[in-house]
Motif scaffolding. Structure first.
Motif, PDB file in Angstrom:
ATOM      1  N   ALA A 179      38.664  32.286  42.408  1.00  0.00           N
ATOM      2  CA  ALA A 179      39.655  33.364  42.285  1.00  0.00           C
ATOM      3  C   ALA A 179      40.711  33.240  43.384  1.00  0.00           C
ATOM      4  O   ALA A 179      41.914  33.383  43.123  1.00  0.00           O
ATOM      5  CB  ALA A 179      38.970  34.724  42.357  1.00  0.00           C
ATOM      6  N   ALA A 180      40.264  32.959  44.612  1.00  0.00           N
ATOM      7  CA  ALA A 180      41.220  32.844  45.726  1.00  0.00           C
ATOM      8  C   ALA A 180      42.180  31.686  45.466  1.00  0.00           C
ATOM      9  O   ALA A 180      43.391  31.817  45.705  1.00  0.00           O
ATOM     10  CB  ALA A 180      40.476  32.656  47.041  1.00  0.00           C
ATOM     11  N   ALA A 181      41.667  30.583  44.945  1.00  0.00           N
ATOM     12  CA  ALA A 181      42.532  29.429  44.650  1.00  0.00           C
ATOM     13  C   ALA A 181      43.541  29.812  43.564  1.00  0.00           C
ATOM     14  O   ALA A 181      44.725  29.463  43.655  1.00  0.00           O
ATOM     15  CB  ALA A 181      41.686  28.235  44.217  1.00  0.00           C
ATOM     16  N   ALA A 182      43.082  30.542  42.556  1.00  0.00           N
ATOM     17  CA  ALA A 182      43.986  30.942  41.468  1.00  0.00           C
ATOM     18  C   ALA A 182      45.064  31.899  41.969  1.00  0.00           C
ATOM     19  O   ALA A 182      46.190  31.911  41.468  1.00  0.00           O
ATOM     20  CB  ALA A 182      43.188  31.596  40.338  1.00  0.00           C
ATOM     21  N   ARG A 233      49.819  40.211  51.793  1.00  0.00           N
ATOM     22  CA  ARG A 233      48.814  39.169  52.000  1.00  0.00           C
ATOM     23  C   ARG A 233      47.469  39.795  51.632  1.00  0.00           C
ATOM     24  O   ARG A 233      47.210  40.952  51.990  1.00  0.00           O
ATOM     25  CB  ARG A 233      48.798  38.709  53.461  1.00  0.00           C
ATOM     26  CG  ARG A 233      50.044  37.907  53.824  1.00  0.00           C
ATOM     27  CD  ARG A 233      49.916  37.323  55.215  1.00  0.00           C
ATOM     28  NE  ARG A 233      49.974  38.351  56.233  1.00  0.00           N
ATOM     29  CZ  ARG A 233      49.483  38.223  57.477  1.00  0.00           C
ATOM     30  NH1 ARG A 233      48.870  37.116  57.845  1.00  0.00           N
ATOM     31  NH2 ARG A 233      49.602  39.197  58.349  1.00  0.00           N
ATOM     32  N   VAL A 234      46.631  39.038  50.919  1.00  0.00           N
ATOM     33  CA  VAL A 234      45.454  39.642  50.304  1.00  0.00           C
ATOM     34  C   VAL A 234      44.183  38.883  50.666  1.00  0.00           C
ATOM     35  O   VAL A 234      44.140  37.656  50.599  1.00  0.00           O
ATOM     36  CB  VAL A 234      45.621  39.647  48.751  1.00  0.00           C
ATOM     37  CG1 VAL A 234      44.335  40.078  48.075  1.00  0.00           C
ATOM     38  CG2 VAL A 234      46.771  40.547  48.339  1.00  0.00           C
ATOM     39  N   LEU A 235      43.162  39.637  51.038  1.00  0.00           N
ATOM     40  CA  LEU A 235      41.825  39.064  51.193  1.00  0.00           C
ATOM     41  C   LEU A 235      40.934  39.695  50.131  1.00  0.00           C
ATOM     42  O   LEU A 235      40.862  40.928  50.033  1.00  0.00           O
ATOM     43  CB  LEU A 235      41.263  39.353  52.586  1.00  0.00           C
ATOM     44  CG  LEU A 235      39.846  38.795  52.854  1.00  0.00           C
ATOM     45  CD1 LEU A 235      39.681  38.446  54.329  1.00  0.00           C
ATOM     46  CD2 LEU A 235      38.744  39.763  52.428  1.00  0.00           C
ATOM     47  N   ILE A 236      40.300  38.859  49.320  1.00  0.00           N
ATOM     48  CA  ILE A 236      39.344  39.376  48.330  1.00  0.00           C
ATOM     49  C   ILE A 236      37.928  39.035  48.771  1.00  0.00           C
ATOM     50  O   ILE A 236      37.690  37.990  49.370  1.00  0.00           O
ATOM     51  CB  ILE A 236      39.586  38.803  46.909  1.00  0.00           C
ATOM     52  CG1 ILE A 236      39.474  37.268  46.894  1.00  0.00           C
ATOM     53  CG2 ILE A 236      40.923  39.269  46.351  1.00  0.00           C
ATOM     54  CD1 ILE A 236      39.336  36.686  45.488  1.00  0.00           C
ATOM     55  N   THR A 237      36.995  39.955  48.470  1.00  0.00           N
ATOM     56  CA  THR A 237      35.583  39.641  48.720  1.00  0.00           C
ATOM     57  C   THR A 237      34.843  39.551  47.392  1.00  0.00           C
ATOM     58  O   THR A 237      35.340  39.977  46.342  1.00  0.00           O
ATOM     59  CB  THR A 237      34.881  40.725  49.568  1.00  0.00           C
ATOM     60  OG1 THR A 237      34.664  41.889  48.750  1.00  0.00           O
ATOM     61  CG2 THR A 237      35.687  41.090  50.794  1.00  0.00           C
ATOM     62  N   GLY A 238      33.644  39.020  47.468  1.00  0.00           N
ATOM     63  CA  GLY A 238      32.751  38.959  46.317  1.00  0.00           C
ATOM     64  C   GLY A 238      31.420  38.440  46.792  1.00  0.00           C
ATOM     65  O   GLY A 238      31.274  38.048  47.950  1.00  0.00           O
ATOM     66  N   ARG A 239      30.452  38.415  45.886  1.00  0.00           N
ATOM     67  CA  ARG A 239      29.084  38.034  46.302  1.00  0.00           C
ATOM     68  C   ARG A 239      28.696  36.640  45.846  1.00  0.00           C
ATOM     69  O   ARG A 239      27.607  36.165  46.151  1.00  0.00           O
ATOM     70  CB  ARG A 239      28.095  39.061  45.778  1.00  0.00           C
ATOM     71  CG  ARG A 239      28.175  39.220  44.272  1.00  0.00           C
ATOM     72  CD  ARG A 239      27.297  40.319  43.749  1.00  0.00           C
ATOM     73  NE  ARG A 239      27.639  40.594  42.359  1.00  0.00           N
ATOM     74  CZ  ARG A 239      26.956  41.390  41.572  1.00  0.00           C
ATOM     75  NH1 ARG A 239      25.904  42.010  42.038  1.00  0.00           N
ATOM     76  NH2 ARG A 239      27.329  41.584  40.320  1.00  0.00           N
ATOM     77  N   LYS A 240      29.558  36.010  45.027  1.00  0.00           N
ATOM     78  CA  LYS A 240      29.228  34.654  44.537  1.00  0.00           C
ATOM     79  C   LYS A 240      30.283  33.685  45.035  1.00  0.00           C
ATOM     80  O   LYS A 240      31.466  33.830  44.696  1.00  0.00           O
ATOM     81  CB  LYS A 240      29.215  34.658  43.002  1.00  0.00           C
ATOM     82  CG  LYS A 240      28.109  35.478  42.403  1.00  0.00           C
ATOM     83  CD  LYS A 240      28.168  35.407  40.881  1.00  0.00           C
ATOM     84  CE  LYS A 240      27.425  36.570  40.242  1.00  0.00           C
ATOM     85  NZ  LYS A 240      28.176  37.177  39.124  1.00  0.00           N
ATOM     86  N   LYS A 241      29.825  32.689  45.802  1.00  0.00           N
ATOM     87  CA  LYS A 241      30.778  31.803  46.471  1.00  0.00           C
ATOM     88  C   LYS A 241      31.732  31.114  45.489  1.00  0.00           C
ATOM     89  O   LYS A 241      32.949  31.105  45.700  1.00  0.00           O
ATOM     90  CB  LYS A 241      30.027  30.774  47.313  1.00  0.00           C
ATOM     91  CG  LYS A 241      30.963  29.882  48.102  1.00  0.00           C
ATOM     92  CD  LYS A 241      30.253  29.032  49.110  1.00  0.00           C
ATOM     93  CE  LYS A 241      31.139  28.031  49.828  1.00  0.00           C
ATOM     94  NZ  LYS A 241      32.560  28.084  49.668  1.00  0.00           N
ATOM     95  N   ASP A 242      31.189  30.545  44.420  1.00  0.00           N
ATOM     96  CA  ASP A 242      32.046  29.812  43.477  1.00  0.00           C
ATOM     97  C   ASP A 242      33.116  30.726  42.880  1.00  0.00           C
ATOM     98  O   ASP A 242      34.284  30.349  42.772  1.00  0.00           O
ATOM     99  CB  ASP A 242      31.218  29.200  42.342  1.00  0.00           C
ATOM    100  CG  ASP A 242      30.429  27.997  42.840  1.00  0.00           C
ATOM    101  OD1 ASP A 242      30.607  27.643  44.026  1.00  0.00           O
ATOM    102  OD2 ASP A 242      29.643  27.448  42.053  1.00  0.00           O
TER     103      ASP A 242
END
Ligand SMILES: NC(=O)c1ccc[n+]([C@@H]2O[C@H](COP(=O)([O-])OP(=O)(O)OC[C@H]3O[C@@H](n4cnc5c(N)ncnc54)[C@H](OP(=O)(O)O)[C@@H]3O)[C@@H](O)[C@H]2O)c1
Length: 254
Positions: free
Chosen positions: A46-49, A32-41
């Motif tokens: 990416a999470a949806a993909a 199970r994976v949680l990704i972070t980033g600085r731009k909401k969109d």
């Protein structure tokens, strides 16, 4: 296939490039994976993909406040994590003479200070026996002109890798760094190079790579997944280059 079954993996900077490819690889292996980033969109897209077993979380690696929020979210959502892939980074390019304080701070704050405190904040949530992987660079040791801040930030990261490998060994937490050579991702374009200049750089540097090409993000992701898994259980405190042989000394010609 299921080497990471039910493991919880946190990937910083997972909306693009190597981080995104690692998320795909971890998911394929059952995590199970949680990704972070600085731009909401970008993070949401990416999470949806990535699909059902992935989620995105907005956190700027430069911000210690965001790191606290990330830790609180991980605790509430998962309780514990097994894998921490500290990947978010930016390329700061330019001659030593022209480097500004703002560029210095940006490179160090994201690539090193942010990486340092992300691990510090998440460490209490990392399970004993877990794996921390820092995404560094061959720049940590190659002295490439025009990369003073970037290279120093990655060298600091590799030094931290060695210290943490010893400090955390009591908890059986393994800590390793991955040093990629040139990999096709949008990092150079984000650093301000035009599409042509970035393509030209990759073409030029390919000629110095013994395997005669740049790498792709999926190839790095496979190495990261190996270091995250129990398959690498006796590997800690090391740096692994993935660079097509670029850092082998070129003077030894047959
Ligand atoms: N590509 C190479 O040739 C190469 C070689 C050696 C090492 N590396 C290292 O590999 C790592 C990944 O880079 P990449 O090549 O995959 O480039 P990338 O596609 O630009 O990925 C970098 C990721 O980090 C994120 N990021 C940047 N600053 C951030 C911040 N302050 N907070 C949170 N996330 C942030 C980016 O988000 P945004 O989309 O918002 O920018 C992106 O998701 C970096 O640490 C880089 O130094 C790359």
């Amino acid at each position: 296939m299921s080497q990471l079954l039910n493991k919880v993996a946190i990937i910083t900077g997972g909306n693009s490039g190597i981080g995104f490819a690692a998320a795909q690889e971890f998911l394929t292996k059952g995590a199970r994976v949680l990704i972070t980033g600085r731009k909401k969109d970008a993070v949401d897209q990416a999470a949806a993909a990535l699909g059902a077993n992935a989620e995105g979380f907005l956190a700027d690696q430069r911000s210690l406040e965001d790191a606290d929020k990330l830790a609180a979210h991980v605790k509430a959502q998962y309780g514990k994590a097994d894998i921490l892939f500290v990947n978010a980074g930016v390329a700061i390019l330019g001659s030593f003479e022209e480097t500004t304080e703002a560029q210095f701070d940006e490179g160090m704050d994201i690539n090193f200070k942010g990486a340092f405190f992300t691990v510090q904040k998440l460490l209490p949530l990392l399970r004993d026996g877990g794996s921390i992987i820092f995404l560094s660079s061959i720049n940590a040791t190659t002295g490439m002109p025009g990369s003073a801040v970037y290279s120093a930030s990655k060298a600091a990261m590799n030094s931290l890798t060695r210290v943490l490998a010893r400090e955390l060994a009591g908890r059986k937490i393994r800590v390793n760094a991955v040093n990629p050579g040139p990999i096709t991702t949008p990092i150079l374009e984000k650093a301000g190079l035009s599409d042509e200049a970035a393509a030209g750089f990759r073409e030029q540097i390919s000629k110095s790579v013994p395997l005669n090409r740049v790498g792709d993000a999926g190839e790095v992701a496979k190495l990261v997944a190996f270091l995250a898994s129990d398959e690498s259980r006796y590997i800690s405190g090391t740096e692994v280059a993935i660079d097509g042989g670029l850092t082998v000394h070129p003077l030894m010609q047959a």
